[in-house]
Every structure is written in structure tokens, then in C-alpha cells.
Design a protein around this motif. Structure first.
Motif, PDB file in Angstrom:
ATOM      1  N   THR A 164       0.832  -1.209   0.000  1.00 21.06           N
ATOM      2  CA  THR A 164       0.000   0.000   0.000  1.00 21.06           C
ATOM      3  C   THR A 164       0.864   1.256   0.000  1.00 21.06           C
ATOM      4  O   THR A 164       0.618   2.187  -0.771  1.00 21.06           O
ATOM      5  N   ILE A 168       0.783   0.687  -4.425  1.00 21.73           N
ATOM      6  CA  ILE A 168      -0.535   1.255  -4.732  1.00 21.73           C
ATOM      7  C   ILE A 168      -0.432   2.767  -4.803  1.00 21.73           C
ATOM      8  O   ILE A 168      -0.964   3.411  -5.719  1.00 21.73           O
ATOM      9  N   ILE A 322      -2.449  -3.711  -5.498  1.00 17.00           N
ATOM     10  CA  ILE A 322      -3.803  -3.942  -4.989  1.00 17.00           C
ATOM     11  C   ILE A 322      -4.045  -5.430  -4.768  1.00 17.00           C
ATOM     12  O   ILE A 322      -4.540  -5.851  -3.705  1.00 17.00           O
ATOM     13  N   ALA A 325      -1.919  -6.728  -1.746  1.00 17.56           N
ATOM     14  CA  ALA A 325      -2.421  -6.321  -0.431  1.00 17.56           C
ATOM     15  C   ALA A 325      -3.653  -7.138  -0.039  1.00 17.56           C
ATOM     16  O   ALA A 325      -3.803  -7.555   1.117  1.00 17.56           O
ATOM     17  N   VAL A 359      -6.165  -0.743   1.288  1.00 17.07           N
ATOM     18  CA  VAL A 359      -6.127  -0.526  -0.157  1.00 17.07           C
ATOM     19  C   VAL A 359      -6.953   0.707  -0.532  1.00 17.07           C
ATOM     20  O   VAL A 359      -6.496   1.572  -1.296  1.00 17.07           O
TER      21      VAL A 359
END
Length: 415
Positions: A164, A168, A322, A325, A359
Motif C-alpha cells: 500500500t 498502490i 492492490i 495487499a 487498499v
């Protein structure tokens, strides 16, 4: 403090810095046209320089300073004040200096990844300001929330090495930047061809090599969890590369080196949040499924929505981050790492919910934060180079430094 732990984290920190140059610089540099090689490599190199200074002056303190309400760190580490030879954060077995340096490497490469979404058209002055503002307003808060004792950490969201916080956040930010700056000239009607696959592959190999420090170093010690992270990192990269090769072979009737190496990188991204929390068989599955997630994002979603993510920073880092996670919330196993929790596979649905919250938080922060940062920058300098500069190539128009001596000084003709 422990000399073995300190030695390993010294090596791991150097490996993560190696991921910037030559790793990401060559990986991205080989993928762009021969007129944008230097400018693309400059993004990786300059981000390392600027973020290092930003991190020392205030970024580290905002991320790891005394927690303020679960949302931001205090100012007790400004300018590396109170950072010395003592054990890091009072609980680790490595010097505080060393822990802070490792965090510089993580922060800097997160910024560098974003450049892949806007290569070939962002102005250099805008990139310099971005490398100052984005880690301050976007990365530092997220790092505090997940790793610095903030609200996501307290909730129990798991992110071993940066699913994350790094991938992300950088992937979604690259997409936002690409949408705000706009597509390259004629990019949607002409297929972009990498100019040097050899450079690209060397960069990919350097990234894979550095990833052992990136994930293994996140154990912050040498021992069993570090060894687990080494193993899960490698097998996820391997299965993801195989997965991409098979997909291309079936759909395109021929496998490609670029595709196979990209698949391996997607697997390395996907295992990053769970590297120290999942078993080897779980890592095999996480890596294997990362390939279809990223392949169809790049080859179908991107073309359907018509956004110009130049080097697929969102398609690889965002989408694999994504998936990784979420997969951590499925496959995490507390018995192999007491610092983690069991995931859905072992009867803990709550952990999967925590991962979804992490996320979602990273996505929202990346969208809002990157939009605000670029809007602020646009008040002072243009975000994008002129059409003439873009057609000439940024190596010549911005740096007067062609990567190859046979590059023409004339702009490329529009087709």
C-alpha cells in the motif's frame, strides 16, 4: 544492538538504492524512445537526490516521529535531530541512523516509480517540485499510518514491505498524473516501441536483485523471517514471469522477453505486502495470479479507457499492489510470523476487511493528494513541455544531452 542484524540491513539498504540506478533507470530507460532515454533516467536519479534531502529535513519526522492522533508524526526528528547510533525507535536491534537511511530508499523509489506514467512529456521543473511536495503530502502520511504507528497500523492492516505504502500509492498516483498532464502526441493511435530491450532486461534483473533487500530488509533483522521474505520474493517473481509467458503464448501465439520480464516484476510487486507473512505455496499462487491481473489491465483496461500510462506504472505497480495487499489478507499465517495475523484462508475474515480498508485508503490518498500536488505545481510552472519539445525529444529539448550520437536535432514528424 546486534551486529548481524546491522550488517544485513546495511546490505539491504544498499540493495534498495541499487534499485534506483541502475535498476529502475535502465528498466524505464530501455522502454522509452531513443529521444527520451536521458530524461527518463534523470527522473529516477534526481528523485533519489531530492527525496533524500526532503526525508532528512522533515519527511522522516512526519513518518516516524511521535504519533499525533494516529494521523501524522511529530517534529522530534526534524533534520535527523535525535537520530543517532542508539537502537532504532527504542525496540529494534539496528542503529537509528541505519533504519532512517533504509526508509529514505523506500521513499525515493516510490517517487521514481511514478515517473513511468508521465515519461516523455512532463517538464523537468515540474518533476523537481513534485519530488519535493509529493513525498511530503502523500507518502509521509501513508508511511506513518501503516508503519509509523498510525491508525492503519493500530487497526492491524498488514504491509510487510510496501504494497500500500509504495506500490498502490505510486501506481495510482502515476495514473492520476497521466490523466492530468494528458496523453503523448498521437500516443493513442501509434503503438509505442521500446528502443532497447537489452537495457530494459538489465534494469529488470537489477530490480529483482534489489528486491531481496527491499523485502528482506523489511524484516529489520537477519533471521527466519528474512529468509522467508527472500524465498517468497523469488518464487512469486518466477511464477508471475511464467504466468505472463503462458498468457502471451496463448493469446499472441508467441512469448516476448519484455512481457515475461514485466510479469516477473508484477509478481515481485504482488508479494511485497505479504513477503514475511505468507507461506511459500501461497507466494506461488500470489505470483501466478499477478500476471493475469496486470496483463489484462495493461492490454484491455488501458486501451478501453484510453489513458496514456507511458510505461504502465499503474498497470504493474498499482494493480499488482492492490492484488498483493488483498492476497495478504487471504493467505497471511500467524504461525510463521507472530507479528502478523491469520488471513481469510485460516479463518480470519477481519484481516481481509482490514486489507480492503488499507487498499481503499491508499487509492483515495493517491488520487486526492496527487491532484492537489499537481494543481499547486501548475500555479508556478507548466506541468507539460511544449509540443515542439515533445516531438524533438526531452533529451535534447530539456537537457541538450542525447543518449546516442545519431539522434537527429529535428523534431519527429507527426504521422
Amino acid at each position: 544492538m546486534d551486529t548481524g542484524d546491522t550488517t544485513w540491513i546495511l546490505i539491504a539498504t544498499a540493495l534498495v538504492f541499487f534499485m534506483h540506478v541502475p535498476g529502475l533507470a535502465l528498466f524505464y530507460g530501455g522502454l522509452v524512445s531513443d529521444r527520451n532515454v536521458v530524461s527518463t533516467m534523470m527522473h529516477s536519479f534526481v528523485s533519489l537526490l531530492i527525496v533524500s534531502v526532503v526525508w532528512i529535513l522533515w519527511g522522516y519526522s512526519l513518518s516516524y516521529g511521535t504519533d499525533i492522533g494516529g494521523f501524522i508524526g511529530g517534529l522530534n526528528y526534524l533534520g535527523f535531530n535525535n537520530v543517532g547510533e542508539e537502537a532504532a525507535l527504542g525496540t529494534l536491534t539496528i542503529p537509528h541512523y541505519l533504519f532512517a537511511m533504509l526508509q529514505i530508499a523506500y521513499a525515493a523509489i516510490t517517487v521514481a516509480i511514478i515517473s513511468g506514467g508521465i515519461a516523455g512529456r512532463i517538464s523537468f521543473s515540474a518533476w523537481v517540485l513534485f519530488a519535493v511536495l509529493w513525498p511530503t503530502l502523500v507518502y509521509a502520511p501513508m508511511a506513518h499510518w501503516v508503519w509509523g504507528g498510525g491508525w492503519l497500523f493500530k487497526m492491524g492492516e498488514l504491509d510487510f514491505a510496501g504494497g500500500t505504502v509504495v506500490h498502490i500509492l505510486s501506481g495510482v498516483s502515476a495514473l492520476v498524473a497521466a490523466l492530468m498532464i494528458g496523453p503523448r502526441e498521437k500516443s493513442l493511435s501509434h503503438k509505442h516501441r521500446p528502443h532497447n530491450i537489452v537495457l530494459f532486461l538489465f534494469g529488470a534483473a537489477a530490480l529483482w536483485f534489489g528486491w531481496f533487500g527491499f523485502n528482506g530488509g523489511s524484516a529489520l533483522a537477519s533471521g527466519g523471517i528474512t529468509s522467508l521474505a527472500f524465498a517468497t520474493t523469488h518464487v512469486a517473481g518466477a511464477t508471475a514471469g511464467i504466468g505472463w509467458l503462458i498468457i502471451e503464448w496463448v493469446i499472441r501465439k508467441r512469448p516476448t522477453l519484455i512481457g515475461t520480464a514485466t510479469g516477473a516484476i508484477a509478481g515481485l510487486v504482488a508479494i511485497t505486502p505479504g513477503a514475511g507473512y505468507v507461506t511459500i505455496p501461497s507466494a506461488l499462487i500470489i505470483g501466478l495470479l499477478a500476471s493475469p491481473v496486470c496483463y489484462f489491465s495493461i492490454n484491455f483496461l488501458k486501451h478501453r479507457l484510453k489513458y496514456d500510462d507511458t510505461l504502465d506504472a499503474f498497470g504493474v505497480h498499482g494493480m499488482a499492489g492492490i492484488w498483493g495487499a488483498i492476497a495478504t489478507g487471504i493467505f497471511a499465517k500467524k504461525s510463521i510470523n507472530p507479528a502478523g495475523n491469520d488471513g481469510l484462508l485460516y479463518g480470519n475474515l477481519q484481516q481481509l476487511l482490514h486489507q480492503f480498508i488499507g487498499v481503499s485508503t491508499a487509492i483515495v490518498l493517491a488520487i486526492v493528494g496527487t491532484f492537489v500536488v499537481l494543481k499547486i505545481i501548475s500555479l508556478f510552472v507548466p506541468l507539460r513541455v511544449s509540443k515542439e519539445d515533445e516531438l524533438l525529444g526531452l533529451d535534447l529539448s530539456l537537457h541538450e544531452e542525447p543518449a546516442y550520437t545519431n539522434i537527429s536535432m529535428q523534431p519527429q514528424k507527426e504521422r
